[in-house]
Design an enzyme around this catalytic site. Sequence first.
Site, short mmCIF file in Angstrom:
data_model
loop_
_atom_site.label_atom_id
_atom_site.label_comp_id
_atom_site.label_asym_id
_atom_site.label_seq_id
_atom_site.Cartn_x
_atom_site.Cartn_y
_atom_site.Cartn_z
CG ASP A 110 -0.37 -0.18 2.52
OD1 ASP A 110 0.88 -0.19 2.62
OD2 ASP A 110 -1.13 -0.34 3.50
CB SER A 111 4.53 1.83 0.28
OG SER A 111 4.92 0.67 -0.44
CG ASP A 157 0.52 -4.27 1.87
OD1 ASP A 157 0.92 -5.29 2.44
OD2 ASP A 157 1.14 -3.19 1.89
CE LYS A 178 3.32 -6.14 3.66
NZ LYS A 178 2.83 -4.98 4.49
CD GLU A 222 0.33 -1.90 8.01
OE1 GLU A 222 -0.09 -1.17 8.93
OE2 GLU A 222 0.84 -1.45 6.96
CD GLU A 231 7.69 -0.60 8.17
OE1 GLU A 231 7.90 0.56 7.74
OE2 GLU A 231 6.71 -1.29 7.82
#
Length: 279
Positions: A44-45, A83, A111, A113, A180
């Site tokens: 999502d970056s 993501d 992925k 978070e 991270e």
Amino acid sequence: MKKTILDILSKRSNKQKLTEIAVYDYPTARIAEQIGIDIFIVGDSLGMNMLGFPDTIPVTVEMIDIFTGAVRRGAPDAFIISDLPFGSYFTAKQAYENSCRLTRAGADGVKIEGGGEISEIIAALSDRGILVHGHIGLTPQSYRKLGGYKTQGRDVKRALELVEDAKKIEEAGAMLILLEAMPSPLAKIITERASVPIIGVGAGPYCDGVAIVLNDFIGLAHIDHPPRYVKKYCDASQVLRQALQDFKNDVENMLYPSPEHFYNMPKDQEQEFLDHLKK
């Protein structure tokens, strides 16, 4: 040959370091697959690096879907994780539906978070055949709650929480975990205790592999000063800037296009064409 999670697990078993990159488009995915990068993350970056958003929050499943398709077309045999963006996995049902969509787009897994608080979501996905890549430590989707983009686990309380988070999401079914922005000694302990591959980004040298955002290490980051853990391997921005400047100069000085760059008619056809125009 198509790369799968079995290839990733085998490499870890043989104590070979894994490489993971965030990549978003067809041409760079093609090159990364040719090089043999182990894990592709359609992160999502992309919100910052491709779309100019200030953070990852505006990114939607639809956006990840489109970029996943582009990466898959560029790297048909790669192992690709996409993501689940902010707001797309509040419930197990929502997470499953969005995971199915990204799987259809070309992802091998998703992925997510978060730590123990999302273990039930991870378990629900894993039970239904979705490969899950966990992500703990600095979690950009919740950076406001964390007080900004700050290193996590520098005090004993938070470090112990992260050790427990890693354990919980592995037990829930996560088959890979990203750490991270955390201290190297903490990442080392988590890696040693895990039975799944641990990938670090800003987490030191002891993880099973290292992740990086492609734009960061080629000099095309969305910010002028990337985090200290980023090593710049080249400055593509300077190469692109010079190429654009040369193009502009050549056009303005009538140096481009030159004869080797344009097309001519056969002389007899050109003359006949001109004669017709005169009539």
